[in-house]
Each structure stands twice: as structure tokens, then as C-alpha cells.
Design a protein around this motif. Structure first.
Motif, PDB file in Angstrom:
ATOM      1  N   ILE A  46       0.840  -1.209   0.000  1.00  0.00           N
ATOM      2  CA  ILE A  46       0.000   0.000   0.000  1.00  0.00           C
ATOM      3  C   ILE A  46       0.869   1.249   0.000  1.00  0.00           C
ATOM      4  CG2 ILE A  46      -1.604   1.338   1.417  1.00  0.00           C
ATOM      5  CD1 ILE A  46      -2.899  -1.331   2.206  1.00  0.00           C
ATOM      6  N   LEU A  47       1.946   1.224   0.792  1.00  0.00           N
ATOM      7  CA  LEU A  47       2.815   2.400   0.853  1.00  0.00           C
ATOM      8  C   LEU A  47       3.585   2.611  -0.451  1.00  0.00           C
ATOM      9  CD1 LEU A  47       4.171   2.122   4.486  1.00  0.00           C
ATOM     10  CD2 LEU A  47       2.528   3.769   3.582  1.00  0.00           C
ATOM     11  N   ARG A  48       3.870   1.559  -1.192  1.00  0.00           N
ATOM     12  CA  ARG A  48       4.585   1.690  -2.459  1.00  0.00           C
ATOM     13  C   ARG A  48       3.650   2.009  -3.618  1.00  0.00           C
ATOM     14  NH1 ARG A  48       8.735  -3.388  -2.174  1.00  0.00           N
ATOM     15  NH2 ARG A  48      10.024  -2.534  -0.518  1.00  0.00           N
ATOM     16  N   SER A  49       2.367   1.934  -3.374  1.00  0.00           N
ATOM     17  CA  SER A  49       1.390   2.141  -4.441  1.00  0.00           C
ATOM     18  C   SER A  49       1.534   3.539  -5.025  1.00  0.00           C
ATOM     19  CB  SER A  49      -0.016   1.950  -3.888  1.00  0.00           C
ATOM     20  OG  SER A  49      -0.957   2.272  -4.871  1.00  0.00           O
ATOM     21  N   GLN A  50       1.453   3.638  -6.311  1.00  0.00           N
ATOM     22  CA  GLN A  50       1.595   4.912  -7.021  1.00  0.00           C
ATOM     23  C   GLN A  50       0.290   5.356  -7.670  1.00  0.00           C
ATOM     24  OE1 GLN A  50       4.455   6.751  -7.290  1.00  0.00           O
ATOM     25  NE2 GLN A  50       5.495   5.337  -5.916  1.00  0.00           N
ATOM     26  N   CYS A  51      -0.835   4.797  -7.261  1.00  0.00           N
ATOM     27  CA  CYS A  51      -2.097   5.098  -7.942  1.00  0.00           C
ATOM     28  C   CYS A  51      -2.527   6.541  -7.721  1.00  0.00           C
ATOM     29  CB  CYS A  51      -3.186   4.131  -7.529  1.00  0.00           C
ATOM     30  SG  CYS A  51      -3.679   4.246  -5.828  1.00  0.00           S
ATOM     31  N   GLY A  52      -2.231   7.167  -6.606  1.00  0.00           N
ATOM     32  CA  GLY A  52      -2.476   8.584  -6.410  1.00  0.00           C
ATOM     33  C   GLY A  52      -3.917   8.958  -6.129  1.00  0.00           C
ATOM     34  N   GLU A  53      -4.740   8.016  -5.749  1.00  0.00           N
ATOM     35  CA  GLU A  53      -6.141   8.326  -5.427  1.00  0.00           C
ATOM     36  C   GLU A  53      -6.190   8.897  -4.011  1.00  0.00           C
ATOM     37  OE1 GLU A  53     -10.181   8.517  -6.236  1.00  0.00           O
ATOM     38  OE2 GLU A  53      -8.589   7.853  -7.552  1.00  0.00           O
ATOM     39  N   ASN A  54      -6.586  10.140  -3.896  1.00  0.00           N
ATOM     40  CA  ASN A  54      -6.634  10.800  -2.597  1.00  0.00           C
ATOM     41  C   ASN A  54      -7.995  11.417  -2.392  1.00  0.00           C
ATOM     42  OD1 ASN A  54      -3.991  10.190  -1.966  1.00  0.00           O
ATOM     43  ND2 ASN A  54      -3.221  12.018  -2.972  1.00  0.00           N
ATOM     44  N   PHE A  55      -8.152  12.068  -1.252  1.00  0.00           N
ATOM     45  CA  PHE A  55      -9.419  12.699  -0.937  1.00  0.00           C
ATOM     46  C   PHE A  55      -9.693  13.881  -1.857  1.00  0.00           C
ATOM     47  CE2 PHE A  55      -8.273  10.802   3.213  1.00  0.00           C
ATOM     48  CZ  PHE A  55      -9.362   9.939   3.314  1.00  0.00           C
TER      49      PHE A  55
END
Length: 76
Positions: A22-31
Motif C-alpha cells: 500500500i505504501l509503495r502504491s503509485q495510484c495517487g487516489e486521494n481525498f
């Protein structure tokens, strides 16, 4: 007791690997992205509703009213 310790160790290892992924994920979906999507949906929905209201109020309903009056006009 040894099986229990092994099972707990496997669960901890699994959770650790999941956290690393999860910490390495680069998907960039934020609030902020989600908030912008919701705001865009609300604005586009409002524009569509305003367009439909104008279309029905100025074009469809007067024509429909006239046709209904013509349909029930028994005088000729």
C-alpha cells in the motif's frame, strides 16, 4: 503452541507485506481527487437540470398546452 505461534507469525508477515504494498502504491487516489470528482458531478448535473428546465419551460410545455387546448376545443 508452535502451530499457534507460526500462524500468528504468518499473519503478521502478511499484514506487513500488505502495508508495504500500500505504501509503495503509485495510484495517487486521494481525498482531493474524490472531492473534485464529486464537485464536477454536481456542477454537470446542475447544468443538465437547468438545460432541461429551460427546454421544458420554453419549448415543450407551451407547445403541449396548445395542442391539448386544440384537442379539447369542441367549437371547431
Amino acid at each position: 503452541m508452535r502451530k499457534f505461534a507460526t500462524r500468528i507469525m504468518n499473519k503478521i508477515t502478511g499484514k506487513t507485506l500488505m502495508a508495504k504494498a500500500i505504501l509503495r502504491s503509485q495510484c495517487g487516489e486521494n481525498f482531493v481527487d474524490t472531492a473534485i470528482k464529486i464537485l464536477m458531478a454536481v456542477v454537470i448535473g446542475g447544468l443538465v437540470l437547468a438545460g432541461l428546465y429551460a427546454l421544458f419551460g420554453e419549448t415543450v410545455l407551451p407547445t403541449l398546452k396548445e395542442r391539448i387546448q386544440e384537442m379539447f376545443n369542441y367549437a371547431g
